[in-house]
Design a protein around this motif. Sequence first.
Motif, PDB file in Angstrom:
ATOM      1  N   GLY A 158       2.776   0.146   2.682  1.00 34.98           N
ATOM      2  CA  GLY A 158       3.370  -1.033   3.305  1.00 34.98           C
ATOM      3  C   GLY A 158       4.106  -1.905   2.298  1.00 34.98           C
ATOM      4  N   LEU A 159       4.532  -3.064   2.750  1.00 35.51           N
ATOM      5  CA  LEU A 159       5.332  -3.981   1.934  1.00 35.51           C
ATOM      6  C   LEU A 159       4.470  -5.026   1.247  1.00 35.51           C
ATOM      7  CD1 LEU A 159       8.244  -4.616   4.445  1.00 35.51           C
ATOM      8  CD2 LEU A 159       8.513  -3.579   2.177  1.00 35.51           C
ATOM      9  N   VAL A 160       4.971  -5.521   0.119  1.00 32.93           N
ATOM     10  CA  VAL A 160       4.372  -6.670  -0.553  1.00 32.93           C
ATOM     11  C   VAL A 160       5.375  -7.816  -0.486  1.00 32.93           C
ATOM     12  CG1 VAL A 160       3.281  -7.538  -2.631  1.00 32.93           C
ATOM     13  CG2 VAL A 160       3.163  -5.100  -2.107  1.00 32.93           C
ATOM     14  N   VAL A 161       4.912  -8.967  -0.017  1.00 33.85           N
ATOM     15  CA  VAL A 161       5.783 -10.124   0.213  1.00 33.85           C
ATOM     16  C   VAL A 161       5.256 -11.304  -0.595  1.00 33.85           C
ATOM     17  CG1 VAL A 161       6.793 -11.626   1.968  1.00 33.85           C
ATOM     18  CG2 VAL A 161       6.164  -9.273   2.552  1.00 33.85           C
ATOM     19  N   ASP A 162       6.155 -12.017  -1.283  1.00 32.93           N
ATOM     20  CA  ASP A 162       5.707 -13.181  -2.051  1.00 32.93           C
ATOM     21  C   ASP A 162       5.722 -14.433  -1.191  1.00 32.93           C
ATOM     22  OD1 ASP A 162       8.338 -14.095  -1.897  1.00 32.93           O
ATOM     23  OD2 ASP A 162       8.789 -13.772  -4.017  1.00 32.93           O
ATOM     24  N   ALA A 163       5.362 -15.563  -1.788  1.00 34.29           N
ATOM     25  CA  ALA A 163       5.230 -16.814  -1.033  1.00 34.29           C
ATOM     26  C   ALA A 163       6.554 -17.326  -0.494  1.00 34.29           C
ATOM     27  CB  ALA A 163       4.584 -17.884  -1.916  1.00 34.29           C
ATOM     28  N   HIS A 164       7.673 -16.841  -1.027  1.00 32.96           N
ATOM     29  CA  HIS A 164       8.992 -17.239  -0.527  1.00 32.96           C
ATOM     30  C   HIS A 164       9.479 -16.319   0.597  1.00 32.96           C
ATOM     31  CE1 HIS A 164       9.584 -20.177  -3.743  1.00 32.96           C
ATOM     32  NE2 HIS A 164       9.125 -19.269  -4.589  1.00 32.96           N
ATOM     33  N   GLY A 165       8.695 -15.316   0.923  1.00 34.12           N
ATOM     34  CA  GLY A 165       9.099 -14.386   1.969  1.00 34.12           C
ATOM     35  C   GLY A 165       9.904 -13.213   1.470  1.00 34.12           C
ATOM     36  N   HIS A 166       9.980 -13.016   0.159  1.00 31.85           N
ATOM     37  CA  HIS A 166      10.733 -11.900  -0.410  1.00 31.85           C
ATOM     38  C   HIS A 166       9.864 -10.643  -0.459  1.00 31.85           C
ATOM     39  CE1 HIS A 166      12.928 -15.308  -2.674  1.00 31.85           C
ATOM     40  NE2 HIS A 166      13.637 -14.969  -1.613  1.00 31.85           N
ATOM     41  N   ALA A 167      10.327  -9.578   0.166  1.00 33.01           N
ATOM     42  CA  ALA A 167       9.658  -8.288   0.061  1.00 33.01           C
ATOM     43  C   ALA A 167      10.104  -7.645  -1.241  1.00 33.01           C
ATOM     44  CB  ALA A 167      10.008  -7.399   1.258  1.00 33.01           C
ATOM     45  N   PHE A 168       9.165  -7.420  -2.170  1.00 32.62           N
ATOM     46  CA  PHE A 168       9.570  -6.980  -3.503  1.00 32.62           C
ATOM     47  C   PHE A 168       8.978  -5.638  -3.920  1.00 32.62           C
ATOM     48  CE2 PHE A 168       5.803  -9.615  -4.150  1.00 32.62           C
ATOM     49  CZ  PHE A 168       5.067  -8.924  -5.112  1.00 32.62           C
ATOM     50  N   GLY A 169       8.416  -4.893  -2.966  1.00 39.44           N
ATOM     51  CA  GLY A 169       7.930  -3.568  -3.337  1.00 39.44           C
ATOM     52  C   GLY A 169       6.999  -2.971  -2.309  1.00 39.44           C
ATOM     53  N   MET A 170       6.488  -1.781  -2.640  1.00 43.10           N
ATOM     54  CA  MET A 170       5.561  -1.037  -1.787  1.00 43.10           C
ATOM     55  C   MET A 170       4.173  -1.077  -2.408  1.00 43.10           C
ATOM     56  SD  MET A 170       5.724   2.986  -0.594  1.00 43.10           S
ATOM     57  CE  MET A 170       5.848   3.620  -2.276  1.00 43.10           C
ATOM     58  N   VAL A 171       3.163  -1.287  -1.585  1.00 37.76           N
ATOM     59  CA  VAL A 171       1.796  -1.346  -2.081  1.00 37.76           C
ATOM     60  C   VAL A 171       1.176   0.049  -2.027  1.00 37.76           C
ATOM     61  CG1 VAL A 171       0.853  -1.969   0.201  1.00 37.76           C
ATOM     62  CG2 VAL A 171      -0.409  -2.551  -1.882  1.00 37.76           C
ATOM     63  N   VAL A 172       0.527   0.442  -3.143  1.00 39.06           N
ATOM     64  CA  VAL A 172      -0.091   1.766  -3.243  1.00 39.06           C
ATOM     65  C   VAL A 172      -1.408   1.641  -3.997  1.00 39.06           C
ATOM     66  CG1 VAL A 172       2.139   2.959  -3.241  1.00 39.06           C
ATOM     67  CG2 VAL A 172       1.060   2.364  -5.418  1.00 39.06           C
ATOM     68  N   PHE A 173      -2.200   2.697  -3.920  1.00 38.22           N
ATOM     69  CA  PHE A 173      -3.418   2.764  -4.713  1.00 38.22           C
ATOM     70  C   PHE A 173      -3.124   3.477  -6.028  1.00 38.22           C
ATOM     71  CE2 PHE A 173      -5.406   2.452  -0.453  1.00 38.22           C
ATOM     72  CZ  PHE A 173      -6.183   1.328  -0.682  1.00 38.22           C
ATOM     73  N   GLY A 174      -3.619   2.907  -7.120  1.00 36.80           N
ATOM     74  CA  GLY A 174      -3.495   3.531  -8.421  1.00 36.80           C
ATOM     75  C   GLY A 174      -4.816   4.129  -8.849  1.00 36.80           C
ATOM     76  N   PRO A 175      -4.936   4.501 -10.120  1.00 35.51           N
ATOM     77  CA  PRO A 175      -6.201   5.030 -10.630  1.00 35.51           C
ATOM     78  C   PRO A 175      -7.335   4.033 -10.436  1.00 35.51           C
ATOM     79  CG  PRO A 175      -4.414   5.376 -12.203  1.00 35.51           C
ATOM     80  CD  PRO A 175      -3.873   4.481 -11.138  1.00 35.51           C
ATOM     81  N   ARG A 176      -8.519   4.567 -10.137  1.00 35.39           N
ATOM     82  CA  ARG A 176      -9.725   3.752  -9.917  1.00 35.39           C
ATOM     83  C   ARG A 176      -9.518   2.725  -8.804  1.00 35.39           C
ATOM     84  NH1 ARG A 176      -9.262   4.722 -15.261  1.00 35.39           N
ATOM     85  NH2 ARG A 176      -8.193   2.779 -15.687  1.00 35.39           N
ATOM     86  N   ARG A 177      -8.714   3.113  -7.823  1.00 38.53           N
ATOM     87  CA  ARG A 177      -8.477   2.298  -6.620  1.00 38.53           C
ATOM     88  C   ARG A 177      -7.847   0.941  -6.923  1.00 38.53           C
ATOM     89  NH1 ARG A 177      -8.726   4.297  -1.491  1.00 38.53           N
ATOM     90  NH2 ARG A 177      -9.689   2.395  -0.703  1.00 38.53           N
ATOM     91  N   ARG A 178      -7.185   0.808  -8.075  1.00 40.47           N
ATOM     92  CA  ARG A 178      -6.419  -0.413  -8.305  1.00 40.47           C
ATOM     93  C   ARG A 178      -5.292  -0.488  -7.285  1.00 40.47           C
ATOM     94  NH1 ARG A 178      -6.652   0.856 -14.187  1.00 40.47           N
ATOM     95  NH2 ARG A 178      -8.128  -0.567 -15.144  1.00 40.47           N
ATOM     96  N   VAL A 179      -4.966  -1.699  -6.869  1.00 37.56           N
ATOM     97  CA  VAL A 179      -3.870  -1.901  -5.926  1.00 37.56           C
ATOM     98  C   VAL A 179      -2.620  -2.239  -6.736  1.00 37.56           C
ATOM     99  CG1 VAL A 179      -3.037  -3.178  -3.932  1.00 37.56           C
ATOM    100  CG2 VAL A 179      -5.484  -2.694  -4.162  1.00 37.56           C
ATOM    101  N   LEU A 180      -1.631  -1.355  -6.653  1.00 34.80           N
ATOM    102  CA  LEU A 180      -0.413  -1.492  -7.448  1.00 34.80           C
ATOM    103  C   LEU A 180       0.801  -1.714  -6.549  1.00 34.80           C
ATOM    104  CD1 LEU A 180      -0.899   1.500  -9.919  1.00 34.80           C
ATOM    105  CD2 LEU A 180      -1.689  -0.861 -10.198  1.00 34.80           C
ATOM    106  N   VAL A 181       1.883  -2.148  -7.163  1.00 32.98           N
ATOM    107  CA  VAL A 181       3.158  -2.312  -6.465  1.00 32.98           C
ATOM    108  C   VAL A 181       4.177  -1.373  -7.094  1.00 32.98           C
ATOM    109  CG1 VAL A 181       5.026  -3.903  -5.867  1.00 32.98           C
ATOM    110  CG2 VAL A 181       2.655  -4.732  -5.938  1.00 32.98           C
ATOM    111  N   ILE A 182       4.850  -0.579  -6.263  1.00 30.96           N
ATOM    112  CA  ILE A 182       6.039   0.142  -6.700  1.00 30.96           C
ATOM    113  C   ILE A 182       7.201  -0.800  -6.421  1.00 30.96           C
ATOM    114  CG2 ILE A 182       7.436   2.219  -6.500  1.00 30.96           C
ATOM    115  CD1 ILE A 182       4.553   2.692  -7.463  1.00 30.96           C
ATOM    116  N   PRO A 183       7.822  -1.356  -7.465  1.00 33.90           N
ATOM    117  CA  PRO A 183       8.783  -2.448  -7.255  1.00 33.90           C
ATOM    118  C   PRO A 183      10.120  -1.983  -6.692  1.00 33.90           C
ATOM    119  CG  PRO A 183       8.629  -1.926  -9.573  1.00 33.90           C
ATOM    120  CD  PRO A 183       7.586  -1.086  -8.894  1.00 33.90           C
ATOM    121  N   THR A 184      10.885  -2.951  -6.243  1.00 33.88           N
ATOM    122  CA  THR A 184      12.174  -2.695  -5.587  1.00 33.88           C
ATOM    123  C   THR A 184      13.082  -1.796  -6.416  1.00 33.88           C
ATOM    124  OG1 THR A 184      12.167  -4.738  -4.286  1.00 33.88           O
ATOM    125  CG2 THR A 184      14.313  -3.810  -4.826  1.00 33.88           C
ATOM    126  N   GLY A 185      13.217  -2.078  -7.709  1.00 34.09           N
ATOM    127  CA  GLY A 185      14.123  -1.289  -8.535  1.00 34.09           C
ATOM    128  C   GLY A 185      13.780   0.187  -8.526  1.00 34.09           C
TER     129      GLY A 185
END
Length: 293
Positions: A158-185
């Motif tokens: 899914g999407l990650v949205v900041d407090a200004h309403g900007h969608a800036f990446g995709m949320v994924v699980f990383g190693p050891r179940r860390r929650v990471l963002v694959i950023p827009t670029g």
Amino acid sequence: MSAAATPSLLVSLSAELSDLVGRVAPSLVAVRSSRSRASGFAWQADLIITAEEALADDGEISVDLPGGSTAAATIVGRDPSTDVALLRVEADLRPVTLSAPAVAAGGLVVAVGSVQSQPLPALGTVALAGPAWRSLRGGSIDARIELGLTLRREAEGGLVVDAHGHAFGMVVFGPRRRVLVIPTGTIERVAAKLRIDGRIVRGYLGLGLQPIRLPDGGAGVMIMSVAADGPGAAAGLLQGDVITGWNGKSVESLRAVQQDLGPDSIGRTVALSLRRAGADLQVQLTVAERPTP
């Protein structure tokens, strides 16, 4: 702050968060494959970005659309190294506008997935904001962003949205179940290549490798197999050789080798330090493009 003011602030915050979720919800889909349930979002009207790791290797894929209908999806391309997959559907979706705002630790964010055509949000903070990095599979990620929130499995992709309403990446699980963002670029760069080529090219050695510990306490990777027409064979490498150095650096793990085989490695000549039957050798190997499966 007075006791009377507190409820109004909470109500205002709640309304703002609901508004953020509502703005991106029309672009979100739930992704179903034989292995798992995940989320995705419309990159273009008929193209969906989702988490590559959540997709099955084969079988049918379908998506639950925002209006409640279901559509079949086909894989346009997938890149395990960056966890980005591109799907095509026969639909007219509302593409999300991806942004690349400055991200700082401590900022409020909302990760929004989809389940049964309904948004699935999770509120949290940016736990870590750092520079570009390489994934365990050698993918180049434009920024290291970790989130402090609890993410349901269905919301991955899914999407990650900041407090200004900007969608800036995709949320994924990383190693050891860390929650990471694959950023827009990263998403824009990888998805554009997947749309054209269906894959991201990777470096290829033509070697089957196994990490080992050396008698002197050092580490290396042993060559278990050599493809007859691969770069390793052309360089004269043999089964049983142990690679101990890569361009002057010690080889501490197989992961270290894999991380150096990104798209920019193709055509590059690598200096390998080998141990063969107790003798130390130096070999030059030119990295090739990994063949299409």
